[in-house]
Design a protein around this motif. Sequence first.
Motif, short mmCIF file in Angstrom:
data_model
loop_
_atom_site.label_atom_id
_atom_site.label_comp_id
_atom_site.label_asym_id
_atom_site.label_seq_id
_atom_site.Cartn_x
_atom_site.Cartn_y
_atom_site.Cartn_z
N PRO A 31 0.81 -1.22 0.00
CA PRO A 31 0.00 0.00 0.00
C PRO A 31 0.85 1.28 0.00
N ASN A 32 2.03 1.22 0.58
CA ASN A 32 2.91 2.40 0.61
C ASN A 32 3.61 2.54 -0.74
N PRO A 33 3.44 3.67 -1.44
CA PRO A 33 4.04 3.84 -2.77
C PRO A 33 5.56 3.67 -2.80
N VAL A 39 9.65 -2.85 -4.32
CA VAL A 39 9.19 -4.18 -4.71
C VAL A 39 9.15 -4.29 -6.24
N THR A 40 8.63 -3.27 -6.89
CA THR A 40 8.52 -3.27 -8.36
C THR A 40 9.91 -3.33 -9.00
N GLU A 41 10.86 -2.60 -8.45
CA GLU A 41 12.21 -2.63 -8.99
C GLU A 41 12.84 -4.02 -8.81
N HIS A 42 12.61 -4.66 -7.67
CA HIS A 42 13.11 -6.03 -7.47
C HIS A 42 12.51 -6.97 -8.51
#
Length: 196
Positions: A31-33, A39-42
């Motif tokens: 939920p935290n941008p 997470v998206t970069e991983h």
Amino acid sequence: MSFLTLAPRTTPSGYLLPSIHSAAPLFTQQPNPNTQAVVTEHWTKLILSYARHRRLFILRVEDAEAAGNDWDEILRNEQINRRLLPSHLVYIMADMVAKNRAVYEPARQTRSVLLYWRTPEEWAEALHGWADSTGQLNMILTFYDIIEPPVPSPLSGIPMTLLRKAITVLAKTSRAQIIWVADGEGVRFLAGNTNK
């Protein structure tokens, strides 16, 4: 209750999964941008690295929906009973497209991407290097000759969309010329000026 140690592990295909793959939060949309950006970069690094390892070019939302596909090794972690949800994958794919690490393929939809584990510019250099090293400069080759060469090459199986982008990059630097041949499109690779 036993706790899994966060440690790298090797998949059946020989890919070394990073230790972060054993962290349950990786598989949950945050939920935290700021946390989600990490997470998206991983995931982006993992997807591109795995695609390069397996020579996979296309990632579809369906790959997260059903088991038994080329992406199971990374989209699922049975040891921690986690999988990447399709809605999370849609978010990651959109971020990859926004950062030019993938493009929607086919265009005008958001459920399938062509992955840039090599950028079109990197593919262009690989393509020109292949033509030069195999003595095919100034020869006319069909696109099929490049995608399905008699001797496997680093370009074997490259999607047509990506091949066209790489050839366009070379054409802009006068190192390739698209030519119409009886079987469709062809290309002539030229020595060109690499100092541009």
